[in-house]
Structure formats: structure tokens, C-alpha cells
Design a protein around this motif. Structure first.
Motif, short mmCIF file in Angstrom:
data_model
loop_
_atom_site.label_atom_id
_atom_site.label_comp_id
_atom_site.label_asym_id
_atom_site.label_seq_id
_atom_site.Cartn_x
_atom_site.Cartn_y
_atom_site.Cartn_z
N MET A 3 0.91 -1.15 0.10
CA MET A 3 0.20 0.27 -0.13
C MET A 3 0.86 1.35 -0.09
SD MET A 3 -3.40 -0.71 0.19
CE MET A 3 -4.00 0.73 1.05
N ALA A 4 0.59 2.28 -0.87
CA ALA A 4 1.20 3.57 -0.61
C ALA A 4 0.77 4.31 0.68
CB ALA A 4 0.65 4.36 -1.88
N VAL A 5 1.89 4.73 1.29
CA VAL A 5 1.85 5.42 2.57
C VAL A 5 2.11 6.92 2.28
CG1 VAL A 5 2.74 5.52 4.71
CG2 VAL A 5 2.48 3.24 3.64
N GLY A 6 1.03 7.58 2.90
CA GLY A 6 1.43 9.07 2.95
C GLY A 6 2.37 9.51 3.56
N PRO A 7 2.86 10.89 3.87
CA PRO A 7 3.80 11.50 4.36
C PRO A 7 3.73 11.24 5.99
CG PRO A 7 2.37 13.44 3.76
CD PRO A 7 1.89 11.97 3.06
N TYR A 8 2.62 11.02 6.60
CA TYR A 8 2.55 11.09 8.00
C TYR A 8 2.26 9.65 8.43
CZ TYR A 8 2.40 16.12 7.76
OH TYR A 8 2.98 17.25 7.37
#
Length: 77
Positions: A3-8
Motif C-alpha cells: 500500500m502507498a503510505v502518505g507522509p504521516y
């Protein structure tokens, strides 16, 4: 597939979730526009009472579904 993970650290919504959200937002906007245009067009041809409510509701559903579909297709592309 990871899964792509956001900056936080939170995960991004899936493609289907984005398309679904775009359809709901487009549907809400289309229904609001349908309420305005449906009211004016039904009052112009002098509908009253139950006919007026049916005409406005039909216009709201048609414009909401149409606009929601186009916005969802645009988000999918």
C-alpha cells in the motif's frame, strides 16, 4: 502489492474509494443544481402541489445521477 503510505504514515484511499467519493460529491452537486433548475422549469409550466414535488424530484435524480457519473468517470481516468 504494498500500500502507498502518505507522509504521516496513513494509507492512501484506493482507486475504487476515490471513484466512489467522486460519484457521491458529483451526485450531491447535481442534485442541488437539479433542485434549482427543476423548480424553475416546473413553476414555469404552472405545476402545483404533488405534480410540482414529483417534477422537482425527478429532475434532481436525473441531474444528480448524470453529473455524478461523469465526475466518477473523470476521477477514474
Amino acid at each position: 502489492m504494498p500500500m502507498a503510505v502518505g507522509p504521516y504514515g496513513q494509507s492512501q484511499p484506493s482507486c475504487f474509494a476515490r471513484v466512489k467519493m467522486a460519484f457521491v460529491m458529483g451526485c450531491a452537486l447535481g442534485m442541488a443544481a437539479g433542485a434549482l433548475f427543476g423548480t424553475f422549469s416546473c413553476l414555469r409550466i404552472r405545476m402545483r402541489c404533488r405534480e410540482l414535488m414529483d417534477g422537482i424530484g425527478k429532475t434532481m435524480m436525473q441531474s444528480g445521477g448524470t453529473f455524478g457519473t461523469f465526475i466518477a468517470i473523470g476521477m477514474g481516468i
